[in-house]
Write a protein that holds these residues in place. Structure first.
Motif, PDB file in Angstrom:
ATOM      1  N   ARG A  80     -30.334  62.262 -47.808  1.00 28.74           N
ATOM      2  CA  ARG A  80     -30.349  62.992 -46.546  1.00 28.74           C
ATOM      3  C   ARG A  80     -30.129  62.061 -45.372  1.00 28.74           C
ATOM      4  O   ARG A  80     -30.664  60.965 -45.323  1.00 28.74           O
ATOM      5  N   ARG A  81     -29.348  62.537 -44.445  1.00 24.65           N
ATOM      6  CA  ARG A  81     -29.095  61.805 -43.218  1.00 24.65           C
ATOM      7  C   ARG A  81     -30.239  62.097 -42.248  1.00 24.65           C
ATOM      8  O   ARG A  81     -30.679  63.238 -42.153  1.00 24.65           O
ATOM      9  N   PRO A  82     -30.751  61.092 -41.551  1.00 30.55           N
ATOM     10  CA  PRO A  82     -31.834  61.365 -40.614  1.00 30.55           C
ATOM     11  C   PRO A  82     -31.369  62.327 -39.521  1.00 30.55           C
ATOM     12  O   PRO A  82     -30.237  62.249 -39.060  1.00 30.55           O
ATOM     13  N   CYS A  83     -32.258  63.204 -39.109  1.00 33.98           N
ATOM     14  CA  CYS A  83     -31.946  64.203 -38.097  1.00 33.98           C
ATOM     15  C   CYS A  83     -32.042  63.580 -36.707  1.00 33.98           C
ATOM     16  O   CYS A  83     -32.991  62.864 -36.401  1.00 33.98           O
ATOM     17  N   ALA A  84     -31.091  63.891 -35.872  1.00 34.15           N
ATOM     18  CA  ALA A  84     -31.105  63.398 -34.498  1.00 34.15           C
ATOM     19  C   ALA A  84     -32.055  64.251 -33.666  1.00 34.15           C
ATOM     20  O   ALA A  84     -32.325  65.413 -33.987  1.00 34.15           O
ATOM     21  N   ALA A  85     -32.542  63.676 -32.594  1.00 37.07           N
ATOM     22  CA  ALA A  85     -33.433  64.414 -31.692  1.00 37.07           C
ATOM     23  C   ALA A  85     -32.629  65.418 -30.880  1.00 37.07           C
ATOM     24  O   ALA A  85     -31.435  65.230 -30.629  1.00 37.07           O
ATOM     25  N   LEU A  86     -33.282  66.472 -30.469  1.00 39.03           N
ATOM     26  CA  LEU A  86     -32.673  67.477 -29.615  1.00 39.03           C
ATOM     27  C   LEU A  86     -32.302  66.819 -28.289  1.00 39.03           C
ATOM     28  O   LEU A  86     -33.148  66.166 -27.666  1.00 39.03           O
ATOM     29  N   PRO A  87     -31.040  66.930 -27.851  1.00 38.64           N
ATOM     30  CA  PRO A  87     -30.663  66.321 -26.573  1.00 38.64           C
ATOM     31  C   PRO A  87     -31.510  66.866 -25.419  1.00 38.64           C
ATOM     32  O   PRO A  87     -31.970  68.007 -25.454  1.00 38.64           O
ATOM     33  N   LYS A  88     -31.693  66.043 -24.399  1.00 32.34           N
ATOM     34  CA  LYS A  88     -32.574  66.420 -23.284  1.00 32.34           C
ATOM     35  C   LYS A  88     -32.144  67.708 -22.606  1.00 32.34           C
ATOM     36  O   LYS A  88     -32.987  68.510 -22.221  1.00 32.34           O
ATOM     37  N   TRP A  89     -30.857  67.935 -22.472  1.00 27.28           N
ATOM     38  CA  TRP A  89     -30.407  69.142 -21.792  1.00 27.28           C
ATOM     39  C   TRP A  89     -30.742  70.387 -22.607  1.00 27.28           C
ATOM     40  O   TRP A  89     -31.094  71.424 -22.049  1.00 27.28           O
ATOM     41  N   LEU A 127     -33.332  70.521 -24.762  1.00 30.31           N
ATOM     42  CA  LEU A 127     -34.784  70.605 -24.698  1.00 30.31           C
ATOM     43  C   LEU A 127     -35.227  71.258 -23.390  1.00 30.31           C
ATOM     44  O   LEU A 127     -36.120  72.099 -23.381  1.00 30.31           O
ATOM     45  N   LYS A 128     -34.570  70.910 -22.294  1.00 36.43           N
ATOM     46  CA  LYS A 128     -34.905  71.509 -21.000  1.00 36.43           C
ATOM     47  C   LYS A 128     -34.653  73.010 -21.011  1.00 36.43           C
ATOM     48  O   LYS A 128     -35.457  73.784 -20.500  1.00 36.43           O
ATOM     49  N   ARG A 129     -33.555  73.428 -21.624  1.00 41.94           N
ATOM     50  CA  ARG A 129     -33.256  74.863 -21.712  1.00 41.94           C
ATOM     51  C   ARG A 129     -34.343  75.595 -22.507  1.00 41.94           C
ATOM     52  O   ARG A 129     -34.755  76.694 -22.149  1.00 41.94           O
ATOM     53  N   VAL A 130     -34.801  74.973 -23.589  1.00 38.82           N
ATOM     54  CA  VAL A 130     -35.830  75.591 -24.431  1.00 38.82           C
ATOM     55  C   VAL A 130     -37.151  75.667 -23.671  1.00 38.82           C
ATOM     56  O   VAL A 130     -37.814  76.713 -23.663  1.00 38.82           O
ATOM     57  N   VAL A 131     -37.542  74.585 -23.010  1.00 38.57           N
ATOM     58  CA  VAL A 131     -38.796  74.568 -22.249  1.00 38.57           C
ATOM     59  C   VAL A 131     -38.731  75.592 -21.111  1.00 38.57           C
ATOM     60  O   VAL A 131     -39.701  76.321 -20.871  1.00 38.57           O
ATOM     61  N   ASP A 132     -37.593  75.684 -20.437  1.00 47.99           N
ATOM     62  CA  ASP A 132     -37.428  76.689 -19.372  1.00 47.99           C
ATOM     63  C   ASP A 132     -37.557  78.101 -19.931  1.00 47.99           C
ATOM     64  O   ASP A 132     -38.164  78.979 -19.306  1.00 47.99           O
ATOM     65  N   HIS A 133     -36.997  78.327 -21.125  1.00 47.26           N
ATOM     66  CA  HIS A 133     -37.105  79.645 -21.763  1.00 47.26           C
ATOM     67  C   HIS A 133     -38.572  79.966 -22.088  1.00 47.26           C
ATOM     68  O   HIS A 133     -39.034  81.086 -21.850  1.00 47.26           O
ATOM     69  N   ILE A 134     -39.281  78.981 -22.602  1.00 53.83           N
ATOM     70  CA  ILE A 134     -40.702  79.189 -22.918  1.00 53.83           C
ATOM     71  C   ILE A 134     -41.482  79.513 -21.656  1.00 53.83           C
ATOM     72  O   ILE A 134     -42.288  80.448 -21.629  1.00 53.83           O
ATOM     73  N   GLU A 135     -41.252  78.774 -20.590  1.00 55.90           N
ATOM     74  CA  GLU A 135     -41.973  79.000 -19.329  1.00 55.90           C
ATOM     75  C   GLU A 135     -41.673  80.390 -18.769  1.00 55.90           C
ATOM     76  O   GLU A 135     -42.568  81.069 -18.277  1.00 55.90           O
ATOM     77  N   ALA A 136     -40.423  80.815 -18.853  1.00 58.58           N
ATOM     78  CA  ALA A 136     -40.024  82.111 -18.311  1.00 58.58           C
ATOM     79  C   ALA A 136     -40.566  83.283 -19.117  1.00 58.58           C
ATOM     80  O   ALA A 136     -40.757  84.377 -18.582  1.00 58.58           O
ATOM     81  N   ALA A 143     -31.579  79.763 -27.154  1.00 58.82           N
ATOM     82  CA  ALA A 143     -31.621  79.075 -25.862  1.00 58.82           C
ATOM     83  C   ALA A 143     -30.997  77.687 -25.972  1.00 58.82           C
ATOM     84  O   ALA A 143     -30.355  77.212 -25.033  1.00 58.82           O
ATOM     85  N   ALA A 144     -31.168  77.047 -27.119  1.00 57.00           N
ATOM     86  CA  ALA A 144     -30.604  75.710 -27.346  1.00 57.00           C
ATOM     87  C   ALA A 144     -29.172  75.786 -27.871  1.00 57.00           C
ATOM     88  O   ALA A 144     -28.506  74.758 -27.990  1.00 57.00           O
ATOM     89  N   LYS A 145     -28.718  77.001 -28.204  1.00 50.45           N
ATOM     90  CA  LYS A 145     -27.389  77.229 -28.767  1.00 50.45           C
ATOM     91  C   LYS A 145     -27.189  76.483 -30.090  1.00 50.45           C
ATOM     92  O   LYS A 145     -26.184  75.813 -30.306  1.00 50.45           O
ATOM     93  N   LEU A 146     -28.201  76.610 -30.973  1.00 48.13           N
ATOM     94  CA  LEU A 146     -28.161  76.009 -32.298  1.00 48.13           C
ATOM     95  C   LEU A 146     -28.647  77.029 -33.317  1.00 48.13           C
ATOM     96  O   LEU A 146     -29.265  78.031 -32.956  1.00 48.13           O
ATOM     97  N   THR A 147     -28.424  76.743 -34.599  1.00 55.12           N
ATOM     98  CA  THR A 147     -29.006  77.589 -35.633  1.00 55.12           C
ATOM     99  C   THR A 147     -30.516  77.334 -35.659  1.00 55.12           C
ATOM    100  O   THR A 147     -30.988  76.296 -35.183  1.00 55.12           O
ATOM    101  N   PHE A 173     -35.852  69.717 -32.699  1.00 54.29           N
ATOM    102  CA  PHE A 173     -36.975  69.870 -31.771  1.00 54.29           C
ATOM    103  C   PHE A 173     -38.156  69.027 -32.231  1.00 54.29           C
ATOM    104  O   PHE A 173     -38.802  68.347 -31.432  1.00 54.29           O
ATOM    105  N   ARG A 174     -38.411  69.046 -33.530  1.00 60.22           N
ATOM    106  CA  ARG A 174     -39.538  68.275 -34.060  1.00 60.22           C
ATOM    107  C   ARG A 174     -39.326  66.771 -33.881  1.00 60.22           C
ATOM    108  O   ARG A 174     -40.263  66.045 -33.565  1.00 60.22           O
ATOM    109  N   VAL A 175     -38.106  66.309 -34.058  1.00 63.96           N
ATOM    110  CA  VAL A 175     -37.819  64.893 -33.843  1.00 63.96           C
ATOM    111  C   VAL A 175     -38.006  64.545 -32.367  1.00 63.96           C
ATOM    112  O   VAL A 175     -38.566  63.503 -32.027  1.00 63.96           O
ATOM    113  N   ALA A 176     -37.565  65.425 -31.471  1.00 64.37           N
ATOM    114  CA  ALA A 176     -37.637  65.161 -30.030  1.00 64.37           C
ATOM    115  C   ALA A 176     -39.061  65.196 -29.487  1.00 64.37           C
ATOM    116  O   ALA A 176     -39.414  64.400 -28.614  1.00 64.37           O
ATOM    117  N   THR A 177     -39.887  66.112 -29.984  1.00 60.68           N
ATOM    118  CA  THR A 177     -41.223  66.304 -29.402  1.00 60.68           C
ATOM    119  C   THR A 177     -42.363  65.859 -30.300  1.00 60.68           C
ATOM    120  O   THR A 177     -43.487  65.695 -29.820  1.00 60.68           O
TER     121      THR A 177
END
Length: 181
Positions: free
Chosen positions: A44-53, A55-64, A78-82, A90-94
């Protein structure tokens, strides 16, 4: 009792897979390797972190939508991903699963609202997106270490006015400091 399916590779070594019936035969054939019975699975290839932009969209969606039901699909959209790709990134990023992050955010908002004693605990639970007060109390206890009502009483006791003497014998109220973390 069990049948055995044998697959021969190009080097003529065999792999024996026990079967519980003919229905599993098709799946067992795919388990046979083309080279010496070794697995062809790639590491398995290591998973990359969710890009900041994203992540911001997801956090904004949660807040709203904090007080509404929020699904993994909503956050992934909201992140435009599967869903699964989003959850892994998300887990890698946070360092948290999306659901865990959402619950923590709801509890943080509930702690802020619990400082207003005019709101009932059930109102707060519904306001921050829990379906029942019981579920809210369970999750609150898991994250904070005590029930919402006990936490509220402890916070009120810390903020309780202290009567301090002044010159001339008058007493004035001084609010003790309260920290929110």
């Amino acid at each position: 009792m069990f049948d055995t399916l044998s697959c021969r590779s190009a080097t003529e070594s065999s792999v024996h897979v026990p079967l519980a019936g003919e229905a599993m035969a098709a799946g067992a054939i795919s388990l046979c390797s083309s080279e010496s019975g070794a697995s062809t699975a790639r590491p398995r290839r290591p998973c990359a972190a969710l890009p900041k932009w994203r992540l911001k969209r997801v956090v904004d969606h949660i807040e709203a939508h904090l007080g509404e039901p929020i699904t993994l699909g909503d956050l992934a959209a909201a992140a435009k991903l599967t869903r699964m790709h989003f959850a892994a990134q998300f887990r890698v990023a946070t360092g948290l699963r999306p659901h865990e992050y959402l619950l923590r955010r709801r509890i943080d908002e509930a702690r802020r609202l619990l400082l207003d004693e005019s709101l009932s605990i059930v109102e707060i639970a519904l306001t921050v997106g829990f379906q029942t007060q019981a579920h809210f109390t369970t999750v609150f206890g898991r994250f904070v270490g005590e029930t919402p009502s006990r936490w509220r009483r402890a916070q009120a006791a810390e903020r309780k006015p202290i009567m301090a003497p002044r010159r001339g014998g008058e007493r004035t109220e001084i609010l003790s400091s309260c920290s929110l973390s």
